[in-house]
Motif scaffolding. Structure first.
Motif, PDB file in Angstrom:
ATOM      1  N   VAL A   8       0.874  -1.301   0.455  1.00 52.73           N
ATOM      2  CA  VAL A   8       0.325  -0.393   0.088  1.00 52.73           C
ATOM      3  C   VAL A   8       1.075   1.500   0.184  1.00 52.73           C
ATOM      4  O   VAL A   8       1.281   2.222  -0.702  1.00 52.73           O
ATOM      5  N   ILE A   9       1.242   1.470   0.663  1.00 54.03           N
ATOM      6  CA  ILE A   9       3.015   2.554   1.412  1.00 54.03           C
ATOM      7  C   ILE A   9       3.860   2.728  -0.639  1.00 54.03           C
ATOM      8  O   ILE A   9       3.851   3.550  -0.974  1.00 54.03           O
ATOM      9  N   LEU A  10       3.977   1.552  -1.059  1.00 52.88           N
ATOM     10  CA  LEU A  10       5.162   1.713  -2.270  1.00 52.88           C
ATOM     11  C   LEU A  10       3.911   1.828  -3.587  1.00 52.88           C
ATOM     12  O   LEU A  10       3.604   2.950  -4.418  1.00 52.88           O
ATOM     13  N   GLU A  11       2.972   1.704  -3.316  1.00 48.00           N
ATOM     14  CA  GLU A  11       1.629   2.349  -4.383  1.00 48.00           C
ATOM     15  C   GLU A  11       1.217   3.827  -4.245  1.00 48.00           C
ATOM     16  O   GLU A  11       1.595   4.876  -5.088  1.00 48.00           O
ATOM     17  N   ALA A  12       1.060   3.972  -2.745  1.00 44.61           N
ATOM     18  CA  ALA A  12       1.009   5.080  -3.051  1.00 44.61           C
ATOM     19  C   ALA A  12       2.137   6.479  -3.333  1.00 44.61           C
ATOM     20  O   ALA A  12       1.598   7.171  -3.891  1.00 44.61           O
ATOM     21  N   SER A  20       1.722  14.594  -0.237  1.00 48.77           N
ATOM     22  CA  SER A  20       2.506  14.032   0.552  1.00 48.77           C
ATOM     23  C   SER A  20       1.823  12.244   1.024  1.00 48.77           C
ATOM     24  O   SER A  20       0.811  12.569   1.127  1.00 48.77           O
ATOM     25  N   LEU A  21       2.450  11.873   1.513  1.00 45.64           N
ATOM     26  CA  LEU A  21       1.825  10.650   2.431  1.00 45.64           C
ATOM     27  C   LEU A  21       2.541  10.573   3.856  1.00 45.64           C
ATOM     28  O   LEU A  21       3.703  10.858   4.505  1.00 45.64           O
ATOM     29  N   THR A  22       1.572  10.600   4.853  1.00 43.43           N
ATOM     30  CA  THR A  22       2.336  10.136   6.609  1.00 43.43           C
ATOM     31  C   THR A  22       1.383   8.860   6.967  1.00 43.43           C
ATOM     32  O   THR A  22       0.414   8.531   6.225  1.00 43.43           O
TER      33      THR A  22
END
Length: 53
Positions: A8-12, A20-22
């Motif tokens: 999920v993190i890598l796709e985001a 930004s990604l928090t």
């Protein structure tokens, strides 16, 4: 780290151009991922406004 959360993190990260990604962590575990994406538009001004006297 759990593979599902990593995915999920890598796709985001892969799908965001501006923003930004928090990642929220509680008791050492990822509990939430927030993605804020910005859309930017090129500022277009009429030629009359750009001319200075």
């Amino acid at each position: 780290m759990d593979q599902e959360r990593t995915k999920v993190i890598l796709e985001a990260l892969k799908n965001i151009e501006y923003g930004s990604l928090t990642i929220t962590i509680h008791d050492g575990a990822i509990t939430q991922i927030d993605r804020t994406e910005k859309t930017r538009f090129e500022l277009r001004r009429s030629s009359a406004k750009n001319q200075r006297v």
